[in-house]
Design a protein around this motif. Sequence first.
Motif, PDB file in Angstrom:
ATOM      1  N   VAL A   1      16.306  62.852 -15.316  1.00  0.00           N
ATOM      2  CA  VAL A   1      17.695  63.242 -15.082  1.00  0.00           C
ATOM      3  C   VAL A   1      18.487  63.259 -16.377  1.00  0.00           C
ATOM      4  N   PHE A   2      18.325  62.227 -17.195  1.00  0.00           N
ATOM      5  CA  PHE A   2      19.143  62.122 -18.397  1.00  0.00           C
ATOM      6  C   PHE A   2      18.620  62.980 -19.543  1.00  0.00           C
ATOM      7  N   ARG A   3      17.293  63.083 -19.686  1.00  0.00           N
ATOM      8  CA  ARG A   3      16.738  63.867 -20.784  1.00  0.00           C
ATOM      9  C   ARG A   3      17.035  65.348 -20.612  1.00  0.00           C
ATOM     10  N   TYR A   4      16.982  65.819 -19.357  1.00  0.00           N
ATOM     11  CA  TYR A   4      17.190  67.248 -19.116  1.00  0.00           C
ATOM     12  C   TYR A   4      18.585  67.541 -18.576  1.00  0.00           C
ATOM     13  N   ARG A   5      19.476  66.564 -18.737  1.00  0.00           N
ATOM     14  CA  ARG A   5      20.913  66.734 -18.484  1.00  0.00           C
ATOM     15  C   ARG A   5      21.226  67.278 -17.094  1.00  0.00           C
ATOM     16  N   LEU A   6      20.577  66.684 -16.117  1.00  0.00           N
ATOM     17  CA  LEU A   6      20.926  67.006 -14.735  1.00  0.00           C
ATOM     18  C   LEU A   6      22.177  66.215 -14.355  1.00  0.00           C
ATOM     19  N   PRO A   7      22.937  66.693 -13.386  1.00  0.00           N
ATOM     20  CA  PRO A   7      24.109  65.921 -12.952  1.00  0.00           C
ATOM     21  C   PRO A   7      23.696  64.530 -12.476  1.00  0.00           C
ATOM     22  N   GLU A   8      24.574  63.570 -12.668  1.00  0.00           N
ATOM     23  CA  GLU A   8      24.281  62.194 -12.248  1.00  0.00           C
ATOM     24  C   GLU A   8      24.243  62.115 -10.717  1.00  0.00           C
ATOM     25  N   PRO A   9      23.143  61.649 -10.150  1.00  0.00           N
ATOM     26  CA  PRO A   9      23.069  61.523  -8.685  1.00  0.00           C
ATOM     27  C   PRO A   9      23.523  60.141  -8.229  1.00  0.00           C
ATOM     28  N   CYS A  10      23.544  59.935  -6.943  1.00  0.00           N
ATOM     29  CA  CYS A  10      23.652  58.598  -6.369  1.00  0.00           C
ATOM     30  C   CYS A  10      22.231  58.048  -6.306  1.00  0.00           C
ATOM     31  N   TRP A  11      22.004  56.913  -6.959  1.00  0.00           N
ATOM     32  CA  TRP A  11      20.650  56.377  -7.049  1.00  0.00           C
ATOM     33  C   TRP A  11      20.339  55.423  -5.897  1.00  0.00           C
ATOM     34  N   ASN A  12      19.122  55.530  -5.372  1.00  0.00           N
ATOM     35  CA  ASN A  12      18.595  54.572  -4.371  1.00  0.00           C
ATOM     36  C   ASN A  12      19.590  54.318  -3.242  1.00  0.00           C
ATOM     37  N   VAL A  13      19.768  55.315  -2.409  1.00  0.00           N
ATOM     38  CA  VAL A  13      20.773  55.225  -1.347  1.00  0.00           C
ATOM     39  C   VAL A  13      20.140  55.445   0.032  1.00  0.00           C
ATOM     40  N   ASP A  14      20.855  54.948   1.031  1.00  0.00           N
ATOM     41  CA  ASP A  14      20.526  55.218   2.427  1.00  0.00           C
ATOM     42  C   ASP A  14      21.457  56.312   2.927  1.00  0.00           C
ATOM     43  N   LEU A  15      20.933  57.212   3.728  1.00  0.00           N
ATOM     44  CA  LEU A  15      21.733  58.275   4.329  1.00  0.00           C
ATOM     45  C   LEU A  15      21.871  58.005   5.821  1.00  0.00           C
ATOM     46  N   ARG A  16      23.097  58.124   6.306  1.00  0.00           N
ATOM     47  CA  ARG A  16      23.372  57.894   7.730  1.00  0.00           C
ATOM     48  C   ARG A  16      24.299  58.979   8.257  1.00  0.00           C
ATOM     49  N   LEU A  17      24.182  59.244   9.545  1.00  0.00           N
ATOM     50  CA  LEU A  17      25.146  60.110  10.204  1.00  0.00           C
ATOM     51  C   LEU A  17      26.445  59.329  10.389  1.00  0.00           C
ATOM     52  N   PRO A  18      27.576  60.022  10.493  1.00  0.00           N
ATOM     53  CA  PRO A  18      28.857  59.323  10.656  1.00  0.00           C
ATOM     54  C   PRO A  18      28.855  58.337  11.818  1.00  0.00           C
ATOM     55  N   GLY A  19      28.080  58.590  12.853  1.00  0.00           N
ATOM     56  CA  GLY A  19      28.029  57.680  13.991  1.00  0.00           C
ATOM     57  C   GLY A  19      27.216  56.434  13.729  1.00  0.00           C
ATOM     58  N   GLY A  20      26.533  56.383  12.585  1.00  0.00           N
ATOM     59  CA  GLY A  20      25.782  55.197  12.223  1.00  0.00           C
ATOM     60  C   GLY A  20      24.276  55.351  12.303  1.00  0.00           C
ATOM     61  N   THR A  21      23.785  56.493  12.806  1.00  0.00           N
ATOM     62  CA  THR A  21      22.340  56.700  12.916  1.00  0.00           C
ATOM     63  C   THR A  21      21.711  56.757  11.528  1.00  0.00           C
ATOM     64  N   HIS A  22      20.713  55.906  11.328  1.00  0.00           N
ATOM     65  CA  HIS A  22      20.059  55.819  10.029  1.00  0.00           C
ATOM     66  C   HIS A  22      19.071  56.966   9.848  1.00  0.00           C
ATOM     67  N   LEU A  23      19.231  57.722   8.757  1.00  0.00           N
ATOM     68  CA  LEU A  23      18.342  58.852   8.487  1.00  0.00           C
ATOM     69  C   LEU A  23      17.207  58.483   7.553  1.00  0.00           C
ATOM     70  N   GLY A  24      17.406  57.473   6.722  1.00  0.00           N
ATOM     71  CA  GLY A  24      16.362  57.061   5.785  1.00  0.00           C
ATOM     72  C   GLY A  24      16.898  56.933   4.377  1.00  0.00           C
ATOM     73  N   GLY A  25      16.105  56.321   3.533  1.00  0.00           N
ATOM     74  CA  GLY A  25      16.488  56.135   2.140  1.00  0.00           C
ATOM     75  C   GLY A  25      15.873  57.193   1.244  1.00  0.00           C
ATOM     76  N   VAL A  26      16.571  57.524   0.159  1.00  0.00           N
ATOM     77  CA  VAL A  26      16.068  58.454  -0.847  1.00  0.00           C
ATOM     78  C   VAL A  26      16.317  57.848  -2.226  1.00  0.00           C
ATOM     79  N   ASP A  27      15.566  58.312  -3.200  1.00  0.00           N
ATOM     80  CA  ASP A  27      15.660  57.738  -4.541  1.00  0.00           C
ATOM     81  C   ASP A  27      16.818  58.302  -5.345  1.00  0.00           C
ATOM     82  N   ALA A  28      17.202  59.530  -5.069  1.00  0.00           N
ATOM     83  CA  ALA A  28      18.352  60.142  -5.738  1.00  0.00           C
ATOM     84  C   ALA A  28      18.977  61.146  -4.779  1.00  0.00           C
TER      85      ALA A  28
END
Length: 244
Positions: free
Chosen positions: A136-163
Motif C-alpha cells: 500500500v505504501f510503496r505503490y502509493r495506494l490510498p490509506e485503507p481501514c486496516w484489520n476491520v470487521d464489516l457489519r450491516l447496520p442492523g448488526g449482522t456480522h459479515l466478516g473481517g477483512v485485512d484492508a
Amino acid sequence: MITGLAALTLHGFTGAPSLRTLDRIDVLVPRGRRLRSTGCVHVVRAQQLPEPVEITGLPVAPATRALADAVAQMTDAGVVRRLLVEAVRGGHCEATAVVRELTQARLLGRPHVVDAVDTLLAEGRALAEGLLYDMVFRYRLPEPCWNVDLRLPGGTHLGGVDAYWPEQAVAVELDTRVPRHGEDARWCEYARKREALEGLGITVVHVTPAKLRASLEQQAAIVRTALMTAVEREPAEYVTVLPR
C-alpha cells in the motif's frame, strides 16, 4: 538426494548445524531401491521423490521436504519451532507449503510439532501483513481501514477483512489457510463471506502470501484497478466498519 538437517544446512538455515558436526547424513531414495544405511549415511525412503535442487554441485531436497525429514527425527519442541519459523522468516518457503509437507509426512499428530506449526502460522501471517502494508505504501495506494470487521447496520456480522476502502467498497483479504483438519469447513465459511460481501456490491480482492512475495507490484496494480473502477459499478450497500 540429500535431505534432513544436512540439506537444511546446504539451503542456508542458520538454525541447522554445520556439516562438520553432523554424525548423520540423510539421503532420500526411491522406496523400491535396495539400498541400506551405512556409516553416517542414513537412507530415507519415499514413494515419490521431489525434484532436487543443485547446491554446491550436490542434489538436495527442496527446503520443505528437507524440513519434514529433519522434523521427523526430532523431539525437541524448541528446535522444531526455530527451524519452522526460520523457513518462513528466511524466505526459504511459504508457511502453507511447510504445513502441507508436514501433513503428507503424517507429523501433525505429534504435539510438539502441532505447537510449532501454530507458531509458524502466526509468523507467516505477520510477514504477509507486513508485505500488504508495504504494498500500500510503496505503490502509493490510498490509506485503507486496516484489520476491520464489516457489519450491516442492523448488526449482522459479515466478516473481517485485512484492508477496506469504504468510499470505493473494496476489500482485501489475505488467504493464509492451510490444509489442516477442518479445512473444508473453513473454506465454506470463507466462500460464504465472500459471496455475502460481493452480493452487497463490495469488491473482494483475494491475495496469498506467495503472490505478495513473488509479485508485489502486480498485486498493487490489481488493487488499484479495483479502486479506480469503483465509479463504474453500482453503489454498494452501506456497511458499518469496526476495528477487530
